[in-house]
Write a protein that holds these residues in place. Sequence first.
Motif, PDB file in Angstrom:
ATOM      1  N   ARG A 177      -9.541 -50.560 -19.649  1.00 56.61           N
ATOM      2  CA  ARG A 177      -9.061 -49.091 -19.881  1.00 56.61           C
ATOM      3  C   ARG A 177     -10.323 -48.015 -19.427  1.00 56.61           C
ATOM      4  O   ARG A 177     -10.276 -47.020 -19.620  1.00 56.61           O
ATOM      5  N   PHE A 178     -11.302 -48.873 -18.751  1.00 55.76           N
ATOM      6  CA  PHE A 178     -12.459 -47.887 -18.191  1.00 55.76           C
ATOM      7  C   PHE A 178     -11.986 -47.599 -16.522  1.00 55.76           C
ATOM      8  O   PHE A 178     -13.286 -47.109 -15.739  1.00 55.76           O
ATOM      9  N   LYS A 179     -11.180 -48.556 -16.197  1.00 58.52           N
ATOM     10  CA  LYS A 179     -10.687 -48.281 -14.828  1.00 58.52           C
ATOM     11  C   LYS A 179     -10.220 -46.745 -14.583  1.00 58.52           C
ATOM     12  O   LYS A 179      -9.407 -46.328 -15.419  1.00 58.52           O
ATOM     13  N   PRO A 180     -10.341 -46.104 -13.407  1.00 53.48           N
ATOM     14  CA  PRO A 180     -10.114 -44.881 -13.340  1.00 53.48           C
ATOM     15  C   PRO A 180      -8.715 -44.886 -12.746  1.00 53.48           C
ATOM     16  O   PRO A 180      -8.206 -44.319 -11.610  1.00 53.48           O
ATOM     17  N   VAL A 181      -7.563 -45.364 -13.801  1.00 53.93           N
ATOM     18  CA  VAL A 181      -6.234 -45.084 -13.262  1.00 53.93           C
ATOM     19  C   VAL A 181      -5.428 -43.839 -13.650  1.00 53.93           C
ATOM     20  O   VAL A 181      -5.877 -43.204 -14.978  1.00 53.93           O
ATOM     21  N   SER A 182      -4.379 -43.386 -13.221  1.00 57.03           N
ATOM     22  CA  SER A 182      -3.852 -42.003 -13.395  1.00 57.03           C
ATOM     23  C   SER A 182      -2.366 -42.282 -13.557  1.00 57.03           C
ATOM     24  O   SER A 182      -1.825 -43.182 -12.768  1.00 57.03           O
ATOM     25  N   LYS A 183      -1.546 -41.342 -14.016  1.00 59.95           N
ATOM     26  CA  LYS A 183      -0.324 -41.316 -14.229  1.00 59.95           C
ATOM     27  C   LYS A 183       0.276 -40.842 -12.680  1.00 59.95           C
ATOM     28  O   LYS A 183      -0.283 -40.006 -12.173  1.00 59.95           O
TER      29      LYS A 183
END
Length: 283
Positions: A207-213
């Motif tokens: 959850r600390f990975k910079p992923v986005s919708k």
Amino acid sequence: MSQLFGILYRIRHFFMFLFLQIACFYLISKNSVYWDVTFFNTTNTAVAKSLKISQNVRKFMNLGKVNDQLAAENKKLREELSKSHELVALKEIGYKPDSMMAGRFNFLVAKVISSTENLTDNYITLDKGTKDGIKPGMGVICPQGIVGQVMSCNENFSRVSSILHSNFQVSSEILGKKLRKEEVTALGIGKWGGTNPRIMELTTVDRFKPVSKGDSVVTSMQNSIFPPKIMIGRISKISASPSEAFFDINVRLSTDFSSLVYVYVVNNKLIDKQSQVEAKPVN
């Protein structure tokens, strides 16, 4: 025969009327420039429409052949694209693969003859089998993305466990602008939730990975049955509680199982050698 002549004799007045009508139109068109031009234009219009209809019918009759040709061309492009992805991905980490490793995937075109999408465990039947080189365990993809894995086959047909199956899992990678900018890799496991045939769940993503919708989700390099970078879908929902280490991610699948026609069965030419190494006990 006498009955036929009797019928023709009884409608002789109709034939006479028809003959006189044709003669009248002919004489009018030949003795009047206006009617001659009108008749000529009308005839040309009728002929043009007839030719157009005939051409459309021929195109429709040839659609099957055209689709087969396009599927065969896409097969070749898939092989080249798969090889390209292998080379690019491995060059990024400073490793130069040999030609066998980079080109280990090839593809076989098959046609879907039946499928389900609303069950807990969904399957697809293909019109190719062992005589065409298909074996259980092979991956299956389509132009839009991944489809599933071959579970069983006979000489002429194959049964595929689609990604809409309770036991199906696929190693996945998220691709997005923030991830590229920070040079970070986000891997996860894709699994169908069992309800919506257009949504897959993606688990074990830090959850600390910079992923986005809206980020793309594709097959990762850690797949033995699928080439890397095969489309799975796009992230439609992200959530996580402070106490959890991973995101809860929903992925909208790129494959529409209600409209599948042609698929590509994936053959990893090195799968047997890979399995032999992985099966050896560790000393």
